[in-house]
Design a protein around this motif. Structure first.
Motif, PDB file in Angstrom:
ATOM      1  N   HIS A 192       0.800  -1.154  -0.004  1.00 52.72           N
ATOM      2  CA  HIS A 192       0.063  -0.042  -0.064  1.00 52.72           C
ATOM      3  C   HIS A 192       0.851   1.334   0.159  1.00 52.72           C
ATOM      4  N   HIS A 224       1.228   3.994   1.865  1.00 51.22           N
ATOM      5  CA  HIS A 224       1.714   4.785   2.989  1.00 51.22           C
ATOM      6  C   HIS A 224       3.142   5.189   2.954  1.00 51.22           C
ATOM      7  N   ASP A 228       5.563   4.985   5.092  1.00 51.11           N
ATOM      8  CA  ASP A 228       6.563   3.893   5.504  1.00 51.11           C
ATOM      9  C   ASP A 228       6.599   2.764   4.699  1.00 51.11           C
ATOM     10  N   HIS A 229       5.858   2.805   3.743  1.00 52.37           N
ATOM     11  CA  HIS A 229       5.943   1.510   2.952  1.00 52.37           C
ATOM     12  C   HIS A 229       6.553   1.907   1.589  1.00 52.37           C
ATOM     13  N   HIS A 231      -7.260  -1.090   7.447  1.00 56.72           N
ATOM     14  CA  HIS A 231      -6.000  -0.161   7.751  1.00 56.72           C
ATOM     15  C   HIS A 231      -6.020   0.921   6.548  1.00 56.72           C
ATOM     16  N   ASP A 233       0.198  -3.899   7.158  1.00 55.40           N
ATOM     17  CA  ASP A 233      -0.098  -3.559   8.142  1.00 55.40           C
ATOM     18  C   ASP A 233      -1.524  -4.119   8.647  1.00 55.40           C
TER      19      ASP A 233
HETATM   20 ZN    ZN Z   1      -0.012   1.701   6.624  1.00 56.99          ZN
END
Ligand code: ZN
Length: 305
Positions: A64, A66, A68-69, A142, A161
């Motif tokens: 996904h 986000h 941090d990914h 999420h 996540d």
């Molecule tokens: Zn995430």
């Protein structure tokens, strides 16, 4: 039970600022799933070079989008210019035109450098990687567009996540008053039908005790459904701790200014804690994080611990 992945699956365990990287080597090409947060980019590139042992990186896959990914996508694309990037379809139009204000990076006070993509990862499809077939499953909750990967022979789940050993990621749509707790449940139900023996989460160490993790996730979800304020408060703590992981230390004045600019924190306060003064509310959160040794406040500075 300890999880020992096959030697061609290399899990680079990071922290809560950067997601884990899962490196899959094989005849179809060498791939990494998720690339961490931008501020760790140079470390991510070094770790990848080490894991690849002079082999090329052919594919980046994101579970996904986000920060941090996918925050390391740009650095990996620059360092491995021939690699192809595959993302879930949900936000692909935003990526194509890089409509930065439409992602959640600004509202969360995070950052993600612009990157490009080459192909989409559709739920229901399978991909060949490290000489195995990996199923792609939708895992909303999420994040509405998140996917997970499952390898049915070894029963390995790459859960992003959607499931950690102890819980799951913040249910972001709920903070925008968009119902998503039910999607979390549907995703957990789906994962239970896959019956993975091993789980490689987006954060934290890989684990084998899937059924206990699933029980904990259902329990946590039930708490959030019963008391959405608890989820909202948890999110506020996550956003603050994430920023401190990035900044490490900052003056109280500068951090207060960041807190007053943070759209998502302001929104959480307005929707879930409207009777509390905003500065009292976040001071309580900072004090609570300090009492849990997540940060310290001394001499006008806040320090990440
Ligand atoms: Zn995430």
């Amino acid at each position: 039970m300890q999880f020992h992945p096959p030697t061609d699956i290399h899990v680079i365990e990071r922290d809560w600022l950067s997601s884990n990287q899962i490196v899959l080597l094989g005849d179809e090409g060498n791939a990494v799933i998720d690339t961490g947060y931008w501020s760790h980019s140079s470390q991510t590139v070094s770790l990848m070079q080490h894991a690849l042992k002079n082999k090329p990186l052919d594919f980046i896959f994101n579970t996904h989008l986000h920060s941090d990914h996918c925050g390391g996508n740009r650095a990996l694309q620059t360092n491995f210019p021939n690699c192809k990037t595959h993302i879930p379809p949900g936000l692909s139009d935003l990526v194509k035109d890089w409509r930065y204000d439409q992602f959640n990076y600004q509202s969360t006070g995070q950052f993600c450098p612009e990157f490009k993509f080459d192909s989409l990862l559709f739920p229901g499809q399978s991909i060949q990687l490290n000489n195995r077939t990996w199923q792609i499953h939708a895992a909303p909750g999420h994040d509405p567009d998140s996917i997970v990967f499952f390898e049915p022979d070894l029963q390995i789940l790459i859960s992003a996540d959607a499931l950690w050993e102890n819980g799951f990621g913040v249910v972001f749509p709920e903070l925008d008053q968009i119902s998503a707790f039910n999607e979390v449940k549907q995703t957990l139900d789906l994962l239970s039908t896959l019956k993975p023996r091993y789980v490689i989460p987006g954060h934290g160490k890989p684990f084998a005790n899937f059924s206990q993790a699933l029980d904990r996730a259902y329990t946590r979800l039930k708490q959030f459904v019963t008391d959405p304020q608890q989820h909202a408060l948890y999110t506020a703590k996550v956003l603050i701790k994430f920023k401190l992981l990035e900044l490490r230390h900052i003056s109280v004045l500068a951090f207060n200014a960041w807190l007053y600019r943070n759209q998502l924190l302001l929104q959480i306060h307005t929707c879930f804690f409207p009777t509390l003064d905003y500065s009292d509310w976040f001071k309580d959160i900072l004090n609570s994080l300090a009492s849990n040794n997540a940060l310290s406040i001394e001499n006008g500075f806040i320090k990440n611990l």
